[in-house]
Design a protein around this motif. Structure first.
Motif, mmCIF file in Angstrom:
data_model
loop_
_atom_site.group_PDB
_atom_site.id
_atom_site.type_symbol
_atom_site.label_atom_id
_atom_site.label_comp_id
_atom_site.label_asym_id
_atom_site.label_seq_id
_atom_site.Cartn_x
_atom_site.Cartn_y
_atom_site.Cartn_z
ATOM 1 N N ASP A 80 0.814 -1.217 0.000
ATOM 2 C CA ASP A 80 0.000 0.000 0.000
ATOM 3 C C ASP A 80 0.849 1.270 0.000
ATOM 4 O OD1 ASP A 80 -2.657 1.247 2.200
ATOM 5 O OD2 ASP A 80 -1.985 1.849 0.204
ATOM 6 N N GLU A 81 0.552 2.163 -0.948
ATOM 7 C CA GLU A 81 1.347 3.377 -1.087
ATOM 8 C C GLU A 81 1.147 4.357 0.058
ATOM 9 O OE1 GLU A 81 0.557 5.067 -4.859
ATOM 10 O OE2 GLU A 81 1.430 3.401 -5.998
ATOM 11 N N ASN A 82 0.125 4.145 0.889
ATOM 12 C CA ASN A 82 -0.127 5.054 1.998
ATOM 13 C C ASN A 82 0.824 4.854 3.169
ATOM 14 O OD1 ASN A 82 -2.313 6.288 0.728
ATOM 15 N ND2 ASN A 82 -3.718 4.669 1.381
ATOM 16 N N LEU A 83 1.631 3.801 3.109
ATOM 17 C CA LEU A 83 2.574 3.565 4.190
ATOM 18 C C LEU A 83 3.646 4.643 4.210
ATOM 19 C CD1 LEU A 83 3.061 -0.302 3.954
ATOM 20 C CD2 LEU A 83 1.641 0.970 5.551
ATOM 21 N N ALA A 84 4.210 4.883 5.385
ATOM 22 C CA ALA A 84 5.236 5.905 5.535
ATOM 23 C C ALA A 84 6.519 5.499 4.819
ATOM 24 C CB ALA A 84 5.510 6.143 7.017
ATOM 25 N N GLY A 85 7.278 6.512 4.416
ATOM 26 C CA GLY A 85 8.551 6.234 3.761
ATOM 27 C C GLY A 85 8.447 6.196 2.257
ATOM 28 N N ASN A 86 9.596 6.034 1.620
ATOM 29 C CA ASN A 86 9.673 6.020 0.167
ATOM 30 C C ASN A 86 9.437 4.610 -0.355
ATOM 31 O OD1 ASN A 86 10.109 6.563 -2.480
ATOM 32 N ND2 ASN A 86 12.269 7.120 -2.269
ATOM 33 N N ASN A 87 8.547 4.480 -1.314
ATOM 34 C CA ASN A 87 8.229 3.163 -1.869
ATOM 35 C C ASN A 87 9.252 2.682 -2.885
ATOM 36 O OD1 ASN A 87 5.915 2.621 -0.412
ATOM 37 N ND2 ASN A 87 4.595 3.728 -1.820
#
Length: 333
Positions: free
Chosen positions: A114-121
């Protein structure tokens, strides 16, 4: 000495130790540190990095059985981390490969979580040796409407989605107020592609319908239709002619319609449009669900990598246990 080995895989096979120099099977390819050893141990240490968009290995030959519940999805998957935990030297990341920079020996990846997670994907990995074994993607031959209105059978999620859609089609067919033609449309299942995957799925679907679903939905048992569309003159045309003929006769006995010599032109939410190669006439057919199984094509990231290097070498290893022989075969595309 420590070398970085990056494996980009779409599925990972359980590690198979072949000899004292440390060979492991990963995604169908073999990475072997064939170097001088001291005391039976290799003096080359590998920093092994594995990147895959899935954190599990799936046994794809059984996907057709998953679509109809003959086999449960959990029975054909094995978590990657259960495999690599046997060797603490392997690092695994659940991500997809976006691009390979061959000149700078760098792989650019993006997390599939999920892109909503913290940090850089997005991240990059440096490598000394690269094993590229990400498999192929479905080939739609630029046919209009396929991506929007067809199901595929490449992933576990695809099989589960097909299973849900089949049930939904029957639920729609038994709703009150529908005409006979509307009921038949909802439970008309079309398989495009007469290769092994398409034929196996059609056979599994027939058994699922006639052994289970007609008992649950008896009011529409005489309205179910299964159609296989094949552009060639025969289904299973890559096999011996006797196998192809047997399959066609078996399907006819089971009431599965086989349309050979038909090319699909487009697919809509309710119609599949095709051309009869013999008569040159355009035909259309209503459907409740379409499964597209016409072969595979090269993934964009692989195409880009091939343009960079000019050619790609694939290695296949045949391992025979007794006696143990290793046969490696390379060819260039």
């Amino acid at each position: 000495m420590r070398s970085s080995l990056v494996s980009l895989i779409s599925c990972i096979l359980p590690p198979l130790k072949l000899n004292s120099t440390g060979c492991y099977s990963s995604g169908g390819l073999i990475a072997c540190a064939d170097s001088p050893s001291e005391g039976g141990k290799s003096i080359v240490k590998l920093n092994q990095k594995v990147v895959s968009p899935r954190n599990y290995f799936a046994f794809t030959p059984l996907l057709s059985s998953v679509t109809c519940g003959t086999v449960e999805a959990r029975s054909i998957v094995e978590p990657v981390r259960n495999i690599i935990k046997r060797n603490g030297e392997i690092n695994f990341w659940e991500a997809e490969c976006l691009r390979i920079d061959q000149a700078n020996r760098k792989v650019f990846c993006r997390s599939t979580i999920d892109e909503n997670l913290a940090g850089n994907n997005e991240f990059s990995l440096q490598y000394d040796y690269l094993i590229l074994a990400i498999g192929a993607q479905v080939n739609i031959f630029n046919t209009s409407g396929v991506l929007e209105h067809c199901h595929f059978l490449k992933e576990v999620e695809d099989a589960q989605k097909i299973r849900r859609t089949v049930i939904d089609c029957f639920e729609k067919a038994v709703l009150p107020g529908l005409t006979k033609e509307e009921r038949k449309t909802h439970i008309h299942f079309v398989v495009v592609g007469g290769g092994p995957t398409g034929i196996e799925f059609a056979a599994e679907l027939h058994d699922f319908v006639h052994e289970d679903l007609v008992n649950i939905y008896p009011s529409v048992k005489d309205s179910v239709n299964i159609t296989v569309i094949q552009s060639g003159d025969h289904i299973l045309n890559s096999f011996d002619e006797r196998i192809s003929s047997f399959a066609e006769r078996k399907f006819r006995r089971n009431g599965i319609q086989v349309l050979t010599g038909h090319c699909v032109l487009s697919v809509s939410d309710r119609l599949i449009n095709m051309k009869n190669k013999a008569t040159r006439n355009d035909d259309s057919m209503p459907h409740g669900m379409v499964v597209w199984s016409t072969g595979v094509g090269t993934r964009p990231v692989v195409k880009d990598f091939m343009e960079q290097v000019g050619h790609v070498c694939f290695m296949f290893l045949l391992h025979i246990l007794r006696p143990m022989y290793i046969c490696c075969c390379c060819y260039c595309v």
